[in-house]
Design a protein around this motif. Structure first.
Motif, PDB file in Angstrom:
ATOM      1  N   GLU A   1       0.830  -1.208   0.000  1.00  0.00           N
ATOM      2  CA  GLU A   1       0.000   0.000   0.000  1.00  0.00           C
ATOM      3  C   GLU A   1       0.862   1.256   0.000  1.00  0.00           C
ATOM      4  O   GLU A   1       0.520   2.259  -0.633  1.00  0.00           O
ATOM      5  CB  GLU A   1      -0.923  -0.012   1.216  1.00  0.00           C
ATOM      6  CG  GLU A   1      -2.024  -1.071   1.130  1.00  0.00           C
ATOM      7  CD  GLU A   1      -2.781  -1.208   2.439  1.00  0.00           C
ATOM      8  OE1 GLU A   1      -2.484  -0.444   3.386  1.00  0.00           O
ATOM      9  OE2 GLU A   1      -3.676  -2.080   2.514  1.00  0.00           O
TER      10      GLU A   1
ATOM     11  N   LEU B   1       0.593   4.211  -2.798  1.00  0.00           N
ATOM     12  CA  LEU B   1       0.350   5.618  -2.489  1.00  0.00           C
ATOM     13  C   LEU B   1       1.409   6.515  -3.110  1.00  0.00           C
ATOM     14  O   LEU B   1       1.121   7.631  -3.545  1.00  0.00           O
ATOM     15  CB  LEU B   1       0.308   5.821  -0.971  1.00  0.00           C
ATOM     16  CG  LEU B   1      -0.929   5.295  -0.247  1.00  0.00           C
ATOM     17  CD1 LEU B   1      -0.764   5.396   1.260  1.00  0.00           C
ATOM     18  CD2 LEU B   1      -2.173   6.066  -0.690  1.00  0.00           C
TER      19      LEU B   1
ATOM     20  N   ARG C   1       2.838   5.959  -5.866  1.00  0.00           N
ATOM     21  CA  ARG C   1       2.761   5.716  -7.311  1.00  0.00           C
ATOM     22  C   ARG C   1       4.013   5.026  -7.844  1.00  0.00           C
ATOM     23  O   ARG C   1       4.394   5.226  -9.005  1.00  0.00           O
ATOM     24  CB  ARG C   1       2.524   7.007  -8.077  1.00  0.00           C
ATOM     25  CG  ARG C   1       1.141   7.586  -8.001  1.00  0.00           C
ATOM     26  CD  ARG C   1       0.030   6.592  -8.278  1.00  0.00           C
ATOM     27  NE  ARG C   1       0.086   5.979  -9.583  1.00  0.00           N
ATOM     28  CZ  ARG C   1      -0.536   6.452 -10.643  1.00  0.00           C
ATOM     29  NH1 ARG C   1      -1.261   7.548 -10.547  1.00  0.00           N
ATOM     30  NH2 ARG C   1      -0.475   5.824 -11.790  1.00  0.00           N
TER      31      ARG C   1
ATOM     32  N   HIS D   1      -4.659   1.034  -8.986  1.00  0.00           N
ATOM     33  CA  HIS D   1      -4.710   2.485  -8.812  1.00  0.00           C
ATOM     34  C   HIS D   1      -5.598   3.047  -9.926  1.00  0.00           C
ATOM     35  O   HIS D   1      -5.264   2.980 -11.094  1.00  0.00           O
ATOM     36  CB  HIS D   1      -3.298   3.075  -8.909  1.00  0.00           C
ATOM     37  CG  HIS D   1      -3.176   4.445  -8.317  1.00  0.00           C
ATOM     38  ND1 HIS D   1      -3.866   5.526  -8.808  1.00  0.00           N
ATOM     39  CD2 HIS D   1      -2.456   4.902  -7.268  1.00  0.00           C
ATOM     40  CE1 HIS D   1      -3.566   6.591  -8.089  1.00  0.00           C
ATOM     41  NE2 HIS D   1      -2.720   6.250  -7.142  1.00  0.00           N
TER      42      HIS D   1
ATOM     43  N   ALA E   1      -6.670   6.208 -10.619  1.00  0.00           N
ATOM     44  CA  ALA E   1      -6.666   7.621 -11.005  1.00  0.00           C
ATOM     45  C   ALA E   1      -6.825   7.762 -12.506  1.00  0.00           C
ATOM     46  O   ALA E   1      -7.533   8.648 -12.995  1.00  0.00           O
ATOM     47  CB  ALA E   1      -5.366   8.283 -10.544  1.00  0.00           C
TER      48      ALA E   1
ATOM     49  N   TRP F   1      -8.867   1.543  -6.453  1.00  0.00           N
ATOM     50  CA  TRP F   1      -8.583   2.569  -5.458  1.00  0.00           C
ATOM     51  C   TRP F   1      -8.556   3.946  -6.109  1.00  0.00           C
ATOM     52  O   TRP F   1      -8.150   4.094  -7.266  1.00  0.00           O
ATOM     53  CB  TRP F   1      -7.223   2.303  -4.810  1.00  0.00           C
ATOM     54  CG  TRP F   1      -7.267   1.337  -3.664  1.00  0.00           C
ATOM     55  CD1 TRP F   1      -8.297   0.521  -3.326  1.00  0.00           C
ATOM     56  CD2 TRP F   1      -6.229   1.091  -2.722  1.00  0.00           C
ATOM     57  NE1 TRP F   1      -7.969  -0.220  -2.236  1.00  0.00           N
ATOM     58  CE2 TRP F   1      -6.701   0.107  -1.830  1.00  0.00           C
ATOM     59  CE3 TRP F   1      -4.953   1.591  -2.534  1.00  0.00           C
ATOM     60  CZ2 TRP F   1      -5.931  -0.382  -0.777  1.00  0.00           C
ATOM     61  CZ3 TRP F   1      -4.192   1.119  -1.496  1.00  0.00           C
ATOM     62  CH2 TRP F   1      -4.669   0.137  -0.617  1.00  0.00           C
ATOM     63  N   PHE F   2      -8.979   4.963  -5.340  1.00  0.00           N
ATOM     64  CA  PHE F   2      -8.897   6.370  -5.725  1.00  0.00           C
ATOM     65  C   PHE F   2      -9.782   6.723  -6.916  1.00  0.00           C
ATOM     66  O   PHE F   2      -9.648   7.810  -7.470  1.00  0.00           O
ATOM     67  CB  PHE F   2      -7.444   6.784  -6.044  1.00  0.00           C
ATOM     68  CG  PHE F   2      -6.455   6.322  -5.029  1.00  0.00           C
ATOM     69  CD1 PHE F   2      -6.663   6.584  -3.684  1.00  0.00           C
ATOM     70  CD2 PHE F   2      -5.331   5.616  -5.400  1.00  0.00           C
ATOM     71  CE1 PHE F   2      -5.744   6.158  -2.724  1.00  0.00           C
ATOM     72  CE2 PHE F   2      -4.413   5.179  -4.462  1.00  0.00           C
ATOM     73  CZ  PHE F   2      -4.624   5.448  -3.121  1.00  0.00           C
TER      74      PHE F   2
ATOM     75  N   THR G   1      -3.076  13.901  -6.893  1.00  0.00           N
ATOM     76  CA  THR G   1      -2.869  13.235  -5.606  1.00  0.00           C
ATOM     77  C   THR G   1      -3.813  13.793  -4.545  1.00  0.00           C
ATOM     78  O   THR G   1      -4.440  13.037  -3.788  1.00  0.00           O
ATOM     79  CB  THR G   1      -1.412  13.402  -5.157  1.00  0.00           C
ATOM     80  OG1 THR G   1      -0.548  12.840  -6.149  1.00  0.00           O
ATOM     81  CG2 THR G   1      -1.172  12.698  -3.833  1.00  0.00           C
TER      82      THR G   1
ATOM     83  N   ALA H   1      -6.188  10.817  -3.938  1.00  0.00           N
ATOM     84  CA  ALA H   1      -5.512   9.969  -2.954  1.00  0.00           C
ATOM     85  C   ALA H   1      -5.460  10.601  -1.570  1.00  0.00           C
ATOM     86  O   ALA H   1      -5.464   9.885  -0.572  1.00  0.00           O
ATOM     87  CB  ALA H   1      -4.095   9.641  -3.420  1.00  0.00           C
TER      88      ALA H   1
ATOM     89  N   VAL I   1      -0.778  12.704   0.548  1.00  0.00           N
ATOM     90  CA  VAL I   1       0.357  11.775   0.496  1.00  0.00           C
ATOM     91  C   VAL I   1       1.622  12.630   0.512  1.00  0.00           C
ATOM     92  O   VAL I   1       2.065  13.152  -0.515  1.00  0.00           O
ATOM     93  CB  VAL I   1       0.288  10.898  -0.769  1.00  0.00           C
ATOM     94  CG1 VAL I   1       1.431   9.880  -0.762  1.00  0.00           C
ATOM     95  CG2 VAL I   1      -1.051  10.183  -0.867  1.00  0.00           C
TER      96      VAL I   1
END
Length: 381
Positions: free
Chosen positions: A97, A101, A103, A131, A133, A176-177, A343, A347, A350
């Motif tokens: 993880e 986060l 990337r 991920h 995004a 995620w995200f 981000t 996210a 971060v």
């Protein structure tokens, strides 16, 4: 006896030839026009040919093997056989993880501790966290992992001689995200970059050049006003317009497209203010050096707006382009600002991503505004 129609045609051809020669000479005399006619096509060819890639290659996937059985190792080995994935074995989900986060990887493949037993029972489950995004890249990575697992099943069936059915591997995917799994969440924050670049660099590049062309800057130079005061006065209106565009984008992202803001609103505002100062510095520096509106607009287009759209990561993932293009993209302030706002939006705070990019924007702003002050001296010529 001369033919009047023939004389008219000859006169027309002579006048056309003379006018054409005059225009060609004028084009060659104006180096900015000739440069734009040659440079712009070359730049576009290089950008579209080498700088834009919609493929996903060497996508990092963190592998968490809670089951160290030979079957689990065979599955992971299958991921390494494709050039599109780059498995990175981690010790725990927490490590994976952390990489996600930052990337450093685009996905996490988790093999649970009961993977082997469930696999031999015909229902081996593997969890994939992607991920999200960039929704398009997330779907591609998911298909690559699914393809690698399918190849593992085919290989296992061949090793068994086709007597028994291949072991079943079920892929359970989470995004995620980007819970909506839509490219809107990826593109809308990027519009802030384009709007601020348009206002800050492109429109501002015409400001001082317009003053030079009209001769009003010389009139300002004979007054007690200082160059710093002139620059600040020119920055303030466009700064206000740029921040208005930022507020409109933020409102549209929140209430029109339902893009979540997981990070700090204050950090987002600070990052946007810094990038707007950077863009304003680029525009004023171009304007002060060129002293010509047309040339200033073309230089601003090539050095700020087009790179912000095509080389900042707005349209595609920069990790899939050649190294030279990636190095050029990392020099652009727009790249770091886009990384920041994506981000913060998707996210959260971060810090490993936020702090370095914020410091880079501060350095760019100080350097560019200082260069503008040096370029705008209180003298004629």
């Amino acid at each position: 006896m001369n033919d009047p129609a023939s004389d008219r045609r000859a006169g027309f051809a002579l006048r056309l030839w003379s006018l054409t020669k005059k225009e060609v000479r004028q084009l060659l005399r104006d180096k900015s026009n000739a440069a734009m006619g040659l440079v712009l096509p070359i730049v576009l060819i290089l950008i579209f040919g080498y700088g834009i890639s919609l493929d996903v290659q060497q996508a990092g996937v963190a592998v968490v093997m809670e089951d160290p059985s030979p079957d689990a190792h065979d599955v992971v080995a299958g991921l390494a056989l494709t050039p599109y994935l780059k498995p990175v074995v981690t010790r725990s989900m927490r490590d994976a993880e952390r990489l996600m986060l930052a990337r450093k990887v685009d996905g996490i493949l988790r093999l649970p501790d009961d993977f082997a037993s469930r696999l031999h029972a015909g229902n081996g489950q593997v969890q994939l966290i992607v991920h999200g995004a960039d929704a398009a890249s997330a779907r591609i990575i998911e298909s690559y992992v699914a393809g690698a697992l399918a190849q593992y099943a085919v290989g296992a069936a061949e090793r068994q001689g086709g007597v028994r059915p291949p072991p079943g591997v079920t892929l359970e995917t989470r995004i995620w995200f980007n819970e909506a799994n839509t490219s809107t969440w990826y593109l809308v924050p990027g519009l802030i970059v384009l709007i601020m670049t348009l206002v800050g660099a492109f429109l501002t590049s015409l400001v001082v050049a317009r003053e030079w062309e009209r001769g009003t800057l010389e009139a300002l130079f004979v007054t007690p006003v200082r160059p710093t005061e002139i620059l600040i006065a020119k920055l303030i209106p466009y700064f206000g317009v740029g921040m208005l565009g930022f507020v409109l984008c933020l409102a549209a992202a929140r209430w029109l497209f339902a893009v979540p803001l997981h990070g700090s609103l204050l950090l987002l505002v600070v990052a946007s203010v810094l990038y707007l100062l950077v863009a304003l510095g680029i525009g004023l520096l171009i304007s002060s050096i060129t002293k010509n509106q047309f040339l200033a607009s073309q230089v601003a287009l090539l050095s700020s707006l087009l790179p912000a759209m095509m080389l900042s990561g707005f349209l595609f993932d920069l990790r899939n382009v050649p190294v030279v293009v990636r190095v050029i993209a990392n020099v652009l302030p727009a790249t770091h600002f886009l990384t920041l706002i994506k981000t913060l939006f998707l996210a959260g705070n971060v810090w490993a991503v936020v702090v370095p990019n914020l410091l880079l924007l501060v350095a760019y702003a100080v350097a560019l505004l200082g260069a503008c002050r040096l370029a705008t001296r209180k003298r004629i010529g």
